[in-house]
Write a protein that holds these residues in place. Structure first.
Motif, mmCIF file in Angstrom:
data_model
loop_
_atom_site.group_PDB
_atom_site.id
_atom_site.type_symbol
_atom_site.label_atom_id
_atom_site.label_comp_id
_atom_site.label_asym_id
_atom_site.label_seq_id
_atom_site.Cartn_x
_atom_site.Cartn_y
_atom_site.Cartn_z
ATOM 1 N N LEU A 1 0.795 -1.177 0.018
ATOM 2 C CA LEU A 1 -0.012 0.112 0.072
ATOM 3 C C LEU A 1 0.971 1.216 0.002
ATOM 4 C CD1 LEU A 1 -2.829 1.310 -0.007
ATOM 5 C CD2 LEU A 1 -2.740 1.141 2.615
ATOM 6 N N GLN A 2 1.933 1.170 0.785
ATOM 7 C CA GLN A 2 2.967 2.102 0.618
ATOM 8 C C GLN A 2 3.503 2.498 -0.606
ATOM 9 O OE1 GLN A 2 5.485 1.420 4.288
ATOM 10 N NE2 GLN A 2 4.502 3.231 5.147
ATOM 11 N N ALA A 3 4.033 1.476 -1.199
ATOM 12 C CA ALA A 3 4.731 1.507 -2.407
ATOM 13 C C ALA A 3 3.516 1.920 -3.500
ATOM 14 C CB ALA A 3 5.059 0.040 -2.845
ATOM 15 N N GLU A 4 2.307 1.503 -3.561
ATOM 16 C CA GLU A 4 1.156 2.121 -4.566
ATOM 17 C C GLU A 4 1.261 3.580 -4.215
ATOM 18 O OE1 GLU A 4 -0.108 0.553 -6.885
ATOM 19 O OE2 GLU A 4 0.313 -1.472 -6.650
ATOM 20 N N SER A 5 0.832 3.990 -3.024
ATOM 21 C CA SER A 5 0.589 5.512 -2.716
ATOM 22 C C SER A 5 1.933 6.424 -3.068
ATOM 23 C CB SER A 5 0.347 5.698 -1.236
ATOM 24 O OG SER A 5 1.424 5.418 -0.571
ATOM 25 N N ALA A 6 2.891 5.682 -3.041
ATOM 26 C CA ALA A 6 4.130 6.667 -3.376
ATOM 27 C C ALA A 6 4.399 6.764 -4.919
ATOM 28 C CB ALA A 6 5.382 5.606 -2.889
ATOM 29 N N MET A 7 3.950 5.606 -5.619
ATOM 30 C CA MET A 7 4.008 5.769 -7.207
ATOM 31 C C MET A 7 2.785 6.678 -7.725
ATOM 32 S SD MET A 7 6.642 4.643 -8.616
ATOM 33 C CE MET A 7 5.739 4.597 -10.178
ATOM 34 N N GLN A 8 1.680 6.461 -6.855
ATOM 35 C CA GLN A 8 0.580 7.391 -7.469
ATOM 36 C C GLN A 8 0.751 8.788 -6.847
ATOM 37 O OE1 GLN A 8 -2.558 7.093 -8.764
ATOM 38 N NE2 GLN A 8 -2.015 4.669 -9.024
ATOM 39 N N VAL A 9 1.473 9.353 -6.189
ATOM 40 C CA VAL A 9 2.001 10.727 -5.782
ATOM 41 C C VAL A 9 2.923 11.128 -6.840
ATOM 42 C CG1 VAL A 9 3.527 12.175 -4.174
ATOM 43 C CG2 VAL A 9 1.616 10.515 -3.184
ATOM 44 N N LYS A 10 3.755 10.220 -7.344
ATOM 45 C CA LYS A 10 4.872 10.684 -8.556
ATOM 46 C C LYS A 10 3.936 10.557 -9.781
ATOM 47 C CE LYS A 10 9.471 9.083 -9.736
ATOM 48 N NZ LYS A 10 10.372 8.140 -9.877
ATOM 49 N N LEU A 11 3.130 9.736 -10.049
ATOM 50 C CA LEU A 11 2.213 9.957 -11.131
ATOM 51 C C LEU A 11 1.480 11.058 -11.192
ATOM 52 C CD1 LEU A 11 1.047 8.307 -13.549
ATOM 53 C CD2 LEU A 11 -0.804 7.712 -12.009
ATOM 54 N N LEU A 12 0.810 11.578 -10.101
ATOM 55 C CA LEU A 12 0.104 13.046 -10.038
ATOM 56 C C LEU A 12 0.898 14.112 -10.492
ATOM 57 C CD1 LEU A 12 -2.436 14.451 -9.157
ATOM 58 C CD2 LEU A 12 -1.608 14.494 -6.979
#
Length: 184
Positions: A80-91
């Motif tokens: 979950l932390q990994a996915e949210s880190a990638m979503q922040v970078k994607l945003l």
């Protein structure tokens, strides 16, 4: 953003220009998809991948604008932390591309984010507090804020088999096969 403004100034001074075919693209949207694979790199590193594309939902046209597959530099302890880190970078990447393409094309483009992490998407759309996800509180609240302000049209769940960046987080042979299956 200063770098983007400088780039746009230079592009406006150049004699060539990007032509937008309004008749072909009825409703263009910038779509960002991301995925992360916890601990799949040697020595336990976490791999992240993202794809940013411009799509037209009416005609089903799609053009890939950017992709990335890199090790996540932040220490993450859960998927979950990994996915949210990638979503922040994607945003960050989708907002940069959205501003660039909107300026070049002369139209307003909306941003849509997709994730295969259902619990992250549910937390963002939930009205309850995110106390059970204490490590994700900042990210979840940040996503809620950009959705409320209208900077992002939607954030939705995409099943893993249809998530194109899933192949960017695997080894090359398996990754190519997964990306090909998701794209078709």
């Amino acid at each position: 953003m200063r770098e983007l403004d400088y780039t746009l100034q230079i592009l406006h001074q150049m004699p060539s220009k990007l032509v937008y075919e309004a008749g072909r693209w009825e409703s263009p949207v910038i779509v960002g998809e991301a995925d992360a694979a916890l601990g799949n790199l040697p020595k336990g590193g976490t791999q992240g991948g993202m794809v940013v594309s411009m799509r037209d939902w009416d005609t089903d046209l799609s053009y890939m604008l950017s992709y990335e597959s890199k090790r996540i530099r932040r220490v993450v302890l859960s998927s979950l932390q990994a996915e949210s880190a990638m979503q922040v970078k994607l945003l960050d990447k989708t907002q940069w591309i959205q501003r660039l393409m909107s300026t070049l094309m002369g139209v307003s483009l909306e941003v849509v984010l997709k994730s295969d992490c259902k619990s992250l998407v549910e937390a963002v759309h939930s009205l309850s507090n995110v106390n059970r996800l204490k490590s994700q509180t900042k990210e979840v609240c940040g996503f809620r804020e950009v959705l409320q302000r209208g900077e992002v049209k939607s954030m939705s769940h995409t099943p893993g088999l249809t998530n194109i960046p899933d192949g960017l987080t695997k080894d090359s042979v398996k990754g190519r096969r997964l990306t090909w299956q998701a794209a078709n």
